[in-house]
Design an enzyme around this catalytic site. Structure first.
Site, PDB file in Angstrom:
ATOM      1  N   SER A 108       0.734  -1.237  -0.078  1.00 25.86           N
ATOM      2  CA  SER A 108      -0.176   0.215  -0.142  1.00 25.86           C
ATOM      3  C   SER A 108       0.891   1.254   0.060  1.00 25.86           C
ATOM      4  O   SER A 108       1.816   1.366  -0.820  1.00 25.86           O
ATOM      5  CB  SER A 108      -0.860   0.095   1.141  1.00 25.86           C
ATOM      6  N   LYS A 152     -22.836  16.860   5.901  1.00 25.11           N
ATOM      7  CA  LYS A 152     -21.814  17.343   7.172  1.00 25.11           C
ATOM      8  C   LYS A 152     -21.418  16.332   8.072  1.00 25.11           C
ATOM      9  O   LYS A 152     -20.119  16.204   8.569  1.00 25.11           O
ATOM     10  CB  LYS A 152     -22.286  18.688   7.810  1.00 25.11           C
TER      11      LYS A 152
END
Length: 309
Positions: free
Chosen positions: A124, A176
């Protein structure tokens, strides 16, 4: 009189021999001490002022680490450093941390050659850092690849219902508070986060395609998150060769003219800035951190980390 003179001369000769052997013993002790210090010195400080090859170890979970960035910048600017060898043993970490290290390594490579050596694990974001080098090596049984991005969260609404706890959230916009551990993720929130993950994954794939000089379509097929052994990575052209430090020094000698006999100086490891402070907290993290908390849950933001369930 003659006897006294002979005795005096004999004492003088004996004193000279004793002095000579004392000097030899002191010199031998000094040489032995320097040899021991050279062997034990983690930073090869005796070679600090010589032309040398620097080696930096990138290990553990990659996050924001100013110390690594500073050391790479110093290596780039130090005329005594002829080349840099990165030894990588990391499952990855945050995409931000990997990107910052990638850019720092490329700045070094603009000034002098960089070889990446993948140890047990370079996956990764660890692989992202490795491909910043000019030449990438791994052992046959190293684990690498895992090209991908993830975003992980948790949701406890059912548990909260069982214990009689509720939460209210007031937001300025529909997305949000997404994701919110107190309620299931909304379809719009899931789509927004998935889009962000896809965008970062596309960036990672393009990075690999560019650095490995491979068609993007070919890299996209390899970038499904799986890890590869060193042998499989070599066959897929994700790395350049098999080996470790010896092979790295040989490549530097053959392709860049940097002698194998040039001293190797390890950049000493240092606790990452901003991480857990204090002996007690570090001890707790060492003993219990991995077992109690998933590494990825202790990372903020998008994560490029290989960690099997």
């Amino acid at each position: 009189m003659s006897t006294d003179t002979d005795a005096w001369l004999e004492r003088r000769a004996l004193a000279r021999r004793v002095t000579r052997w004392r000097v030899i013993a002191v010199l031998a002790l000094l040489i032995l001490t320097l040899a021991v210090l050279y062997r034990l010195d983690p930073g090869n400080l005796l070679a600090r002022h010589q032309t040398h090859v620097a080696r930096l170890e990138i290990s553990g979970v990659i996050a924001e680490n100013d110390w690594w960035l500073e050391k790479l910048e110093e290596a780039a600017e130090d005329d005594r450093v002829r080349a840099v060898i990165l030894h990588i043993n990391s499952p990855g970490g945050s995409t931000y941390g990997g990107e910052a290290l990638f850019q720092a390594v490329r700045k070094v490579a603009a000034e002098k050659p960089v070889v990446s050596v993948i140890g047990t694990l370079g996956a990764s974001a660890g692989y992202m850092v490795a491909i910043a080098g000019d030449h990438v090596l791994a052992r046959e049984t190293s684990l690498t690849g895992s090209i991908g991005v993830l975003f992980q969260t948790a949701e406890f609404s059912k548990l909260m219902e069982k214990v009689g706890v509720s939460a209210e959230t007031i937001t300025s916009g529909a997305l949000k508070a997404e994701p919110n551990p107190t309620r299931p993720m909304s379809p719009a929130g899931r789509a927004q986060i998935q889009g962000m993950v896809n965008e970062t994954h596309d960036w990672f794939v393009s990075l690999v395609a560019n650095r490995r000089a491979l068609p993007r379509e070919e890299v996209a097929k390899l970038a499904d998150g799986r890890v590869y052994s060193g042998r499989a990575a070599l066959q897929s052209k994700l790395i350049d060769g098999l080996g470790g430090l010896t092979e790295a020094r040989s490549w530097l000698a053959e392709s860049r003219g940097i002698p194998v006999a040039l001293p190797l100086r390890d950049i000493p490891p240092d606790p990452p800035a901003g991480m857990l402070d204090g002996l007690g907290s570090r001890t707790f993290a060492t003993l219990f951190g991995k077992s109690l908390f998933s590494e990825r849950l202790r990372l903020d933001g998008l994560v490029s980390l290989w960690h099997p369930e």
